[in-house]
Design a protein around this motif. Structure first.
Motif, PDB file in Angstrom:
ATOM      1  N   THR A  23       0.825  -1.211   0.000  1.00  0.00           N
ATOM      2  CA  THR A  23       0.000   0.000   0.000  1.00  0.00           C
ATOM      3  C   THR A  23       0.856   1.257   0.000  1.00  0.00           C
ATOM      4  O   THR A  23       0.572   2.222  -0.721  1.00  0.00           O
ATOM      5  CB  THR A  23      -0.939   0.011   1.225  1.00  0.00           C
ATOM      6  N   ILE A  24       1.910   1.266   0.798  1.00  0.00           N
ATOM      7  CA  ILE A  24       2.811   2.417   0.840  1.00  0.00           C
ATOM      8  C   ILE A  24       3.497   2.596  -0.514  1.00  0.00           C
ATOM      9  O   ILE A  24       3.626   3.722  -1.021  1.00  0.00           O
ATOM     10  CB  ILE A  24       3.859   2.249   1.955  1.00  0.00           C
ATOM     11  N   GLY A  25       3.952   1.483  -1.098  1.00  0.00           N
ATOM     12  CA  GLY A  25       4.608   1.564  -2.401  1.00  0.00           C
ATOM     13  C   GLY A  25       3.697   2.126  -3.477  1.00  0.00           C
ATOM     14  O   GLY A  25       4.103   2.956  -4.285  1.00  0.00           O
ATOM     15  N   ILE A  26       2.437   1.688  -3.478  1.00  0.00           N
ATOM     16  CA  ILE A  26       1.471   2.198  -4.450  1.00  0.00           C
ATOM     17  C   ILE A  26       1.181   3.673  -4.185  1.00  0.00           C
ATOM     18  O   ILE A  26       1.057   4.478  -5.110  1.00  0.00           O
ATOM     19  CB  ILE A  26       0.159   1.388  -4.387  1.00  0.00           C
ATOM     20  N   GLY A  27       1.085   4.055  -2.908  1.00  0.00           N
ATOM     21  CA  GLY A  27       0.831   5.446  -2.571  1.00  0.00           C
ATOM     22  C   GLY A  27       1.927   6.363  -3.072  1.00  0.00           C
ATOM     23  O   GLY A  27       1.664   7.466  -3.565  1.00  0.00           O
ATOM     24  N   ILE A  28       3.179   5.892  -2.962  1.00  0.00           N
ATOM     25  CA  ILE A  28       4.313   6.700  -3.403  1.00  0.00           C
ATOM     26  C   ILE A  28       4.397   6.754  -4.927  1.00  0.00           C
ATOM     27  O   ILE A  28       4.629   7.814  -5.515  1.00  0.00           O
ATOM     28  CB  ILE A  28       5.632   6.139  -2.822  1.00  0.00           C
ATOM     29  N   SER A  29       4.201   5.624  -5.578  1.00  0.00           N
ATOM     30  CA  SER A  29       4.376   5.584  -7.031  1.00  0.00           C
ATOM     31  C   SER A  29       3.179   6.119  -7.811  1.00  0.00           C
ATOM     32  O   SER A  29       3.340   6.676  -8.896  1.00  0.00           O
ATOM     33  CB  SER A  29       4.681   4.150  -7.480  1.00  0.00           C
ATOM     34  N   ARG A  30       1.952   5.961  -7.235  1.00  0.00           N
ATOM     35  CA  ARG A  30       0.771   6.347  -8.008  1.00  0.00           C
ATOM     36  C   ARG A  30      -0.141   7.356  -7.320  1.00  0.00           C
ATOM     37  O   ARG A  30      -1.072   7.868  -7.932  1.00  0.00           O
ATOM     38  CB  ARG A  30      -0.037   5.104  -8.360  1.00  0.00           C
ATOM     39  N   GLY A  31       0.089   7.622  -6.050  1.00  0.00           N
ATOM     40  CA  GLY A  31      -0.718   8.628  -5.372  1.00  0.00           C
ATOM     41  C   GLY A  31      -1.791   8.039  -4.474  1.00  0.00           C
ATOM     42  O   GLY A  31      -1.981   6.822  -4.392  1.00  0.00           O
ATOM     43  N   VAL A  32      -2.502   8.942  -3.808  1.00  0.00           N
ATOM     44  CA  VAL A  32      -3.492   8.546  -2.807  1.00  0.00           C
ATOM     45  C   VAL A  32      -4.624   7.725  -3.409  1.00  0.00           C
ATOM     46  O   VAL A  32      -5.076   6.736  -2.823  1.00  0.00           O
ATOM     47  CB  VAL A  32      -4.076   9.799  -2.113  1.00  0.00           C
ATOM     48  N   GLY A  33      -5.095   8.119  -4.590  1.00  0.00           N
ATOM     49  CA  GLY A  33      -6.212   7.410  -5.215  1.00  0.00           C
ATOM     50  C   GLY A  33      -5.923   5.931  -5.411  1.00  0.00           C
ATOM     51  O   GLY A  33      -6.743   5.064  -5.095  1.00  0.00           O
ATOM     52  N   ALA A  34      -4.737   5.628  -5.950  1.00  0.00           N
ATOM     53  CA  ALA A  34      -4.367   4.232  -6.181  1.00  0.00           C
ATOM     54  C   ALA A  34      -4.134   3.498  -4.869  1.00  0.00           C
ATOM     55  O   ALA A  34      -4.378   2.294  -4.777  1.00  0.00           O
ATOM     56  CB  ALA A  34      -3.113   4.159  -7.058  1.00  0.00           C
ATOM     57  N   SER A  35      -3.656   4.218  -3.843  1.00  0.00           N
ATOM     58  CA  SER A  35      -3.415   3.563  -2.560  1.00  0.00           C
ATOM     59  C   SER A  35      -4.731   3.108  -1.927  1.00  0.00           C
ATOM     60  O   SER A  35      -4.757   2.137  -1.169  1.00  0.00           O
ATOM     61  CB  SER A  35      -2.666   4.502  -1.601  1.00  0.00           C
ATOM     62  N   ILE A  36      -5.832   3.805  -2.248  1.00  0.00           N
ATOM     63  CA  ILE A  36      -7.152   3.382  -1.757  1.00  0.00           C
ATOM     64  C   ILE A  36      -7.510   2.024  -2.359  1.00  0.00           C
ATOM     65  O   ILE A  36      -8.022   1.134  -1.674  1.00  0.00           O
ATOM     66  CB  ILE A  36      -8.224   4.426  -2.107  1.00  0.00           C
ATOM     67  N   ALA A  37      -7.225   1.867  -3.669  1.00  0.00           N
ATOM     68  CA  ALA A  37      -7.488   0.586  -4.334  1.00  0.00           C
ATOM     69  C   ALA A  37      -6.620  -0.507  -3.728  1.00  0.00           C
ATOM     70  O   ALA A  37      -7.081  -1.638  -3.515  1.00  0.00           O
ATOM     71  CB  ALA A  37      -7.221   0.709  -5.829  1.00  0.00           C
ATOM     72  N   ALA A  38      -5.365  -0.173  -3.434  1.00  0.00           N
ATOM     73  CA  ALA A  38      -4.458  -1.154  -2.834  1.00  0.00           C
ATOM     74  C   ALA A  38      -4.949  -1.562  -1.452  1.00  0.00           C
ATOM     75  O   ALA A  38      -4.949  -2.754  -1.102  1.00  0.00           O
ATOM     76  CB  ALA A  38      -3.046  -0.568  -2.741  1.00  0.00           C
ATOM     77  N   ALA A  39      -5.374  -0.576  -0.669  1.00  0.00           N
ATOM     78  CA  ALA A  39      -5.877  -0.858   0.683  1.00  0.00           C
ATOM     79  C   ALA A  39      -7.127  -1.726   0.621  1.00  0.00           C
ATOM     80  O   ALA A  39      -7.291  -2.660   1.413  1.00  0.00           O
ATOM     81  CB  ALA A  39      -6.181   0.455   1.410  1.00  0.00           C
ATOM     82  N   ALA A  40      -8.010  -1.426  -0.337  1.00  0.00           N
ATOM     83  CA  ALA A  40      -9.237  -2.214  -0.488  1.00  0.00           C
ATOM     84  C   ALA A  40      -8.909  -3.647  -0.882  1.00  0.00           C
ATOM     85  O   ALA A  40      -9.488  -4.606  -0.354  1.00  0.00           O
ATOM     86  CB  ALA A  40     -10.140  -1.573  -1.534  1.00  0.00           C
ATOM     87  N   GLY A  41      -7.955  -3.807  -1.807  1.00  0.00           N
ATOM     88  CA  GLY A  41      -7.569  -5.144  -2.249  1.00  0.00           C
ATOM     89  C   GLY A  41      -6.970  -5.962  -1.123  1.00  0.00           C
ATOM     90  O   GLY A  41      -7.314  -7.136  -0.932  1.00  0.00           O
ATOM     91  N   CYS A  42      -6.068  -5.344  -0.367  1.00  0.00           N
ATOM     92  CA  CYS A  42      -5.439  -6.042   0.758  1.00  0.00           C
ATOM     93  C   CYS A  42      -6.482  -6.441   1.804  1.00  0.00           C
ATOM     94  O   CYS A  42      -6.408  -7.525   2.388  1.00  0.00           O
ATOM     95  CB  CYS A  42      -4.375  -5.156   1.397  1.00  0.00           C
ATOM     96  N   THR A  43      -7.441  -5.552   2.036  1.00  0.00           N
ATOM     97  CA  THR A  43      -8.489  -5.842   3.015  1.00  0.00           C
ATOM     98  C   THR A  43      -9.375  -6.993   2.541  1.00  0.00           C
ATOM     99  O   THR A  43      -9.691  -7.907   3.313  1.00  0.00           O
ATOM    100  CB  THR A  43      -9.360  -4.601   3.256  1.00  0.00           C
ATOM    101  N   LEU A  44      -9.757  -6.974   1.268  1.00  0.00           N
ATOM    102  CA  LEU A  44     -10.595  -8.050   0.727  1.00  0.00           C
ATOM    103  C   LEU A  44      -9.847  -9.381   0.710  1.00  0.00           C
ATOM    104  O   LEU A  44     -10.463 -10.443   0.781  1.00  0.00           O
ATOM    105  CB  LEU A  44     -11.068  -7.693  -0.678  1.00  0.00           C
ATOM    106  N   GLY A  45      -8.513  -9.294   0.635  1.00  0.00           N
ATOM    107  CA  GLY A  45      -7.705 -10.513   0.656  1.00  0.00           C
ATOM    108  C   GLY A  45      -7.770 -11.237   1.989  1.00  0.00           C
ATOM    109  O   GLY A  45      -7.364 -12.401   2.099  1.00  0.00           O
TER     110      GLY A  45
END
Length: 204
Positions: A23-45
């Motif tokens: 999530t941190i890596g996605i936040g840094i490379s793609r921004g807050v919007g993409a980090s929300i998707a990453a957080a949602a994916g990790c949570t659903l996992g």
């Protein structure tokens, strides 16, 4: 009991792990919007593991060495793939709006797979949730479902904070070749290290 559960869950959720690092890596490379998707994916996992624990299927992973090893090494392979993918990116981390067209659904899917392919999560929930079910509970199944839902909400909230904070420093990092190269190596090393740690881990 609830306070104890919330405090314990919070400590578990904020601890650095594959989901946090991703999530941190996605936040840094793609921004807050993409980090929300990453957080949602990790949570659903988390859902398959929580479901397995609630229905007692995680006991199979605990008692069957073959089942545990198969899922474990699938997770190891995926983490090492993540490390390799991170390292093979050329140059500095790039601003997503200009260079990265990876769909947010794929970002979320990757986050989900990272957690799904970790067999220790199933065993963790099997050992963790029952501790907070009072003996006087009328329906243990519903109680575990409620606790699991609270754990997932807390996971999503904490990961959002991680993603938001990493997104704040995004512009500084993506425009510095040295900083972005260092971050790439840190994330790649972290994924590889977590993969190797999982490879040598035993059942809980």
């Amino acid at each position: 009991m609830w306070l104890e559960f919330l405090l314990t869950s919070f400590v578990v959720v904020i601890s650095p792990g594959t989901g946090v690092i991703y999530t941190i890596g996605i936040g840094i490379s793609r921004g807050v919007g993409a980090s929300i998707a990453a957080a949602a994916g990790c949570t659903l996992g988390i859902v398959p593991h929580m479901t397995a624990a609630i229905f007692g299927l995680a006991a199979l992973l605990h008692t069957s060495s073959v089942a545990f090893q198969v899922l474990k090494f699938a997770g190891v392979a995926y983490l090492l793939y993540m490390a390799w993918s991170t390292l093979r990116e050329r140059g500095a981390l790039e601003v997503a709006s200009n260079h990265d067209t990876k769909p947010l659904g794929r970002v979320a899917l990757t986050g989900g797979l990272i957690n799904i392919l970790n067999p220790k999560l199933s065993i963790f929930f099997l050992a963790f949730l029952p501790q907070f079910i009072p003996s006087s509970a009328d329906n243990a199944f519903l109680s575990m479902l409620m606790l699991g839902a609270v754990f997932m909400l807390m996971t999503f909230a904490v990961f959002l904070i991680y993603g938001f904070l990493s997104g704040l420093f995004r512009d500084v990092i993506v425009h510095s070749k040295t900083a972005s190269t260092v971050m790439q190596r840190v994330f790649a090393t972290s994924f590889a290290g977590l993969g190797l740690k999982l490879a040598v881990s035993d059942r809980l």
